[in-house]
Design a protein around this motif. Structure first.
Motif, mmCIF file in Angstrom:
data_model
loop_
_atom_site.group_PDB
_atom_site.id
_atom_site.type_symbol
_atom_site.label_atom_id
_atom_site.label_comp_id
_atom_site.label_asym_id
_atom_site.label_seq_id
_atom_site.Cartn_x
_atom_site.Cartn_y
_atom_site.Cartn_z
ATOM 1 N N ASN A 27 0.854 -1.181 0.000
ATOM 2 C CA ASN A 27 0.000 0.000 0.000
ATOM 3 C C ASN A 27 0.897 1.240 0.000
ATOM 4 N N GLU A 75 3.512 4.224 -9.545
ATOM 5 C CA GLU A 75 2.656 3.919 -10.698
ATOM 6 C C GLU A 75 3.493 3.430 -11.877
ATOM 7 N N ARG A 185 -6.783 15.631 2.316
ATOM 8 C CA ARG A 185 -7.779 15.015 1.432
ATOM 9 C C ARG A 185 -7.309 15.027 -0.020
ATOM 10 N N LEU A 188 -4.777 12.279 -0.569
ATOM 11 C CA LEU A 188 -5.431 10.971 -0.654
ATOM 12 C C LEU A 188 -6.136 10.808 -1.991
ATOM 13 N N ASP A 189 -6.798 11.849 -2.454
ATOM 14 C CA ASP A 189 -7.479 11.790 -3.753
ATOM 15 C C ASP A 189 -6.490 11.489 -4.871
ATOM 16 N N VAL A 191 -3.574 9.906 -4.605
ATOM 17 C CA VAL A 191 -3.125 8.517 -4.473
ATOM 18 C C VAL A 191 -4.202 7.573 -4.998
ATOM 19 N N PHE A 192 -5.453 7.804 -4.622
ATOM 20 C CA PHE A 192 -6.540 6.929 -5.076
ATOM 21 C C PHE A 192 -6.713 7.018 -6.587
ATOM 22 N N SER A 194 -4.333 7.551 -8.754
ATOM 23 C CA SER A 194 -3.220 6.770 -9.312
ATOM 24 C C SER A 194 -3.532 5.282 -9.237
ATOM 25 N N LEU A 195 -4.004 4.835 -8.075
ATOM 26 C CA LEU A 195 -4.355 3.425 -7.924
ATOM 27 C C LEU A 195 -5.524 3.048 -8.847
ATOM 28 N N GLY A 196 -6.439 3.973 -9.041
ATOM 29 C CA GLY A 196 -7.557 3.727 -9.953
ATOM 30 C C GLY A 196 -7.069 3.539 -11.380
ATOM 31 N N ARG A 199 -5.604 0.077 -11.534
ATOM 32 C CA ARG A 199 -6.686 -0.918 -11.511
ATOM 33 C C ARG A 199 -7.353 -1.009 -12.877
#
Length: 202
Positions: A27, A75, A185, A188-189, A191-192, A194-196, A199
């Motif tokens: 993570n 990434e 926030r 975090l947005d 990072v999410f 990038s992970l999105g 995915r």
């Protein structure tokens, strides 16, 4: 890629001369602070896994683009390996295959031994590799992951009334300093997002 460095990665470009790989992911909300702690130790000449950077240094690291930079590296790292092992072989060679697993699943008390078995079965398919009997995997997992845990638990207990849960102690609990890192926030947005992308791409 050791220490997030590019040199090791550059040496592998165009050299997919191994047919199987294990991609171990962690993570990034934990991996990047862990790497930040390593940079903090290196900068001050401290032994590894002894000291966490201060909150002030963490905020400076993030504010100076460290989080954004290393999330980009994360990434690119995932994309590099997924692109290399997602299809046929390079230059007409045989197809490469990869096992993807996570640091969290390997170090977790409930799933760790199963992940060890999964990796062992994966490695056992390589010519010249001989793995131990499957009945021994829980023992090997316990010996490697819990090495020094009792000592770590004792140290954690000395730090206050609410030590970390045992399954997440590992070596990192030996480090002194703040264990939790604040994120805004917007961070975090990012990072999410990038992970999105990872995915959706893979």
């Amino acid at each position: 890629v050791k220490n997030g460095g590019k040199a090791e990665l550059a040496e592998l470009v165009g050299r997919y001369d191994f047919l199987r790989a294990v991609l171990l992911l962690r993570n990034p909300l934990h991996a990047i602070p862990s790497f930040f702690n390593r940079l903090y130790e290196m900068k001050r000449g401290l032994p590894t896994h002894t000291t966490r950077g201060t909150d002030e240094d963490w905020l400076e690291f993030k504010g100076g683009g460290g989080l954004e930079y290393y999330m980009g590296e994360y990434e690119r790292f995932v994309a590099y390996w997924m692109d290399g092992y997602n299809g046929g072989g390079y230059n007409g060679g045989p197809r490469q295959t990869m096992l993807v697993t996570s640091y969290e699943s390997i170090t977790n008390a409930k799933s760790g031994a199963k992940q060890t078995a999964k990796i062992a079965r994966w490695l056992d398919k390589i010519d010249g590799v001989s793995v131990a009997d499957e009945s021994q995997y829980p023992c090997y997992w316990d010996k490697v992951v819990n090495h020094g845990r009792l000592r770590s638990e004792e140290r954690a207990a000395d730090d206050g009334p609410s030590p970390p849960r045992p399954e997440f102690l590992l070596q990192s609990v030996r480090r002194k300093g703040p264990a939790r890192r604040p994120y805004a926030r917007a961070e975090l947005d990012a990072v999410f997002a990038s992970l999105g992308r990872l995915r959706d791409g893979y």
